[in-house]
Design a protein around this motif. Structure first.
Motif, PDB file in Angstrom:
ATOM      1  N   GLU A 127      -6.301  -0.726   3.393  1.00 31.21           N
ATOM      2  CA  GLU A 127      -7.408   0.323   3.395  1.00 31.21           C
ATOM      3  C   GLU A 127      -7.935   0.830   2.084  1.00 31.21           C
ATOM      4  O   GLU A 127      -9.167   0.963   1.994  1.00 31.21           O
ATOM      5  N   LEU A 128      -7.039   1.198   1.357  1.00 32.96           N
ATOM      6  CA  LEU A 128      -7.306   1.513  -0.112  1.00 32.96           C
ATOM      7  C   LEU A 128      -7.978   0.326  -1.068  1.00 32.96           C
ATOM      8  O   LEU A 128      -8.791   0.714  -1.946  1.00 32.96           O
ATOM      9  N   TYR A 159       1.552   1.472  -2.210  1.00 29.20           N
ATOM     10  CA  TYR A 159       1.912   1.293  -0.854  1.00 29.20           C
ATOM     11  C   TYR A 159       2.010  -0.243  -0.476  1.00 29.20           C
ATOM     12  O   TYR A 159       3.111  -0.506   0.312  1.00 29.20           O
ATOM     13  N   ARG A 160       1.504  -1.215  -1.329  1.00 33.98           N
ATOM     14  CA  ARG A 160       1.734  -2.693  -1.203  1.00 33.98           C
ATOM     15  C   ARG A 160       3.174  -2.958  -1.682  1.00 33.98           C
ATOM     16  O   ARG A 160       3.938  -3.579  -0.929  1.00 33.98           O
ATOM     17  N   LYS A 211       3.037  -0.558   8.101  1.00 29.47           N
ATOM     18  CA  LYS A 211       2.086   0.777   7.978  1.00 29.47           C
ATOM     19  C   LYS A 211       1.939   0.853   6.488  1.00 29.47           C
ATOM     20  O   LYS A 211       0.430   1.249   6.313  1.00 29.47           O
ATOM     21  N   ASN A 212       2.540   0.538   5.635  1.00 29.90           N
ATOM     22  CA  ASN A 212       2.359   0.546   4.123  1.00 29.90           C
ATOM     23  C   ASN A 212       1.483  -0.455   3.790  1.00 29.90           C
ATOM     24  O   ASN A 212       0.466  -0.135   2.736  1.00 29.90           O
ATOM     25  N   ALA A 226      -5.254  -9.808  -2.486  1.00 27.31           N
ATOM     26  CA  ALA A 226      -4.601 -10.995  -1.298  1.00 27.31           C
ATOM     27  C   ALA A 226      -3.313 -10.761  -1.098  1.00 27.31           C
ATOM     28  O   ALA A 226      -2.873 -10.811   0.008  1.00 27.31           O
ATOM     29  N   SER A 227      -2.589 -10.261  -2.049  1.00 26.99           N
ATOM     30  CA  SER A 227      -0.814 -10.331  -1.824  1.00 26.99           C
ATOM     31  C   SER A 227      -0.526  -9.091  -0.640  1.00 26.99           C
ATOM     32  O   SER A 227       0.276  -9.474   0.344  1.00 26.99           O
ATOM     33  N   ALA A 228      -1.461  -8.033  -0.511  1.00 29.93           N
ATOM     34  CA  ALA A 228      -1.028  -7.340   0.785  1.00 29.93           C
ATOM     35  C   ALA A 228      -1.400  -7.896   1.976  1.00 29.93           C
ATOM     36  O   ALA A 228      -0.467  -7.720   2.859  1.00 29.93           O
TER      37      ALA A 228
END
Length: 162
Positions: A117-118, A92-93, A110-111, A123-125
């Motif tokens: 969430e997961l 996702y990230r 959104k992704n 940190a990069s997300a």
């Protein structure tokens, strides 16, 4: 006689599918061992032709597409990774990052939301999502995510971007 024929056909199908899976792993390993990016993509593609559920080959090929700036192909492969493993935050990230590179901000956010969430410790997300928010004119959210990225003490690049 019918039972025997059915048993032989079933045996042949099982052994053939095992052979295909082994061939797929052979090409996957060639991709891992290759020193040329384009060769790697070719090997991963061949592995996927033989075993369309080989998650690792999709992940590796998607990453190569991403770094080659072939974002549509990376997105397609990360979508398949997510279908095969819907609880993997990294797919996702990376898919969110690919959308961000294409400046498609809604699917990027959104992704990245789902990645966070997961796994709320990546940190990069937060850094990528902060950039998406900034580009979308959402300054408050961008500052919040930048602060979170820095607080998580990610790698130097992530911290610098945040």
């Amino acid at each position: 006689m019918r039972k025997l024929l059915l048993t032989v056909l079933t045996y042949m199908m099982v052994t053939t599918s095992v052979a295909w899976a082994q061939d797929a792993m052979y090409y996957y390993k060639l991709g891992i061992d290759s020193s040329l990016a384009n060769k790697r993509v070719g090997y991963f593609t061949k592995a996927l032709e033989l075993n369309p559920n080989l998650l690792e080959a999709y992940e590796k090929r998607a990453l190569h597409y991403y770094y080659q700036r072939r974002y549509d192909k990376a997105i397609r492969d990360y979508t398949k990774v997510i279908e095969l493993n819907p609880h993997g935050a990294d797919a996702y990230r990376m898919r969110g990052s690919a959308y961000l590179k294409k400046e498609e901000l809604d699917p990027a956010i959104k992704n990245l939301n789902r990645a966070i969430e997961l796994d709320p410790k990546v940190a990069s997300a937060f850094g990528f999502r902060a950039e998406a928010y900034r580009l979308a004119g959402m300054a408050t959210e961008a500052v919040r995510d930048s602060t979170a990225a820095i607080g998580l003490r990610g790698d130097e690049r992530t911290t610098a971007i945040a």
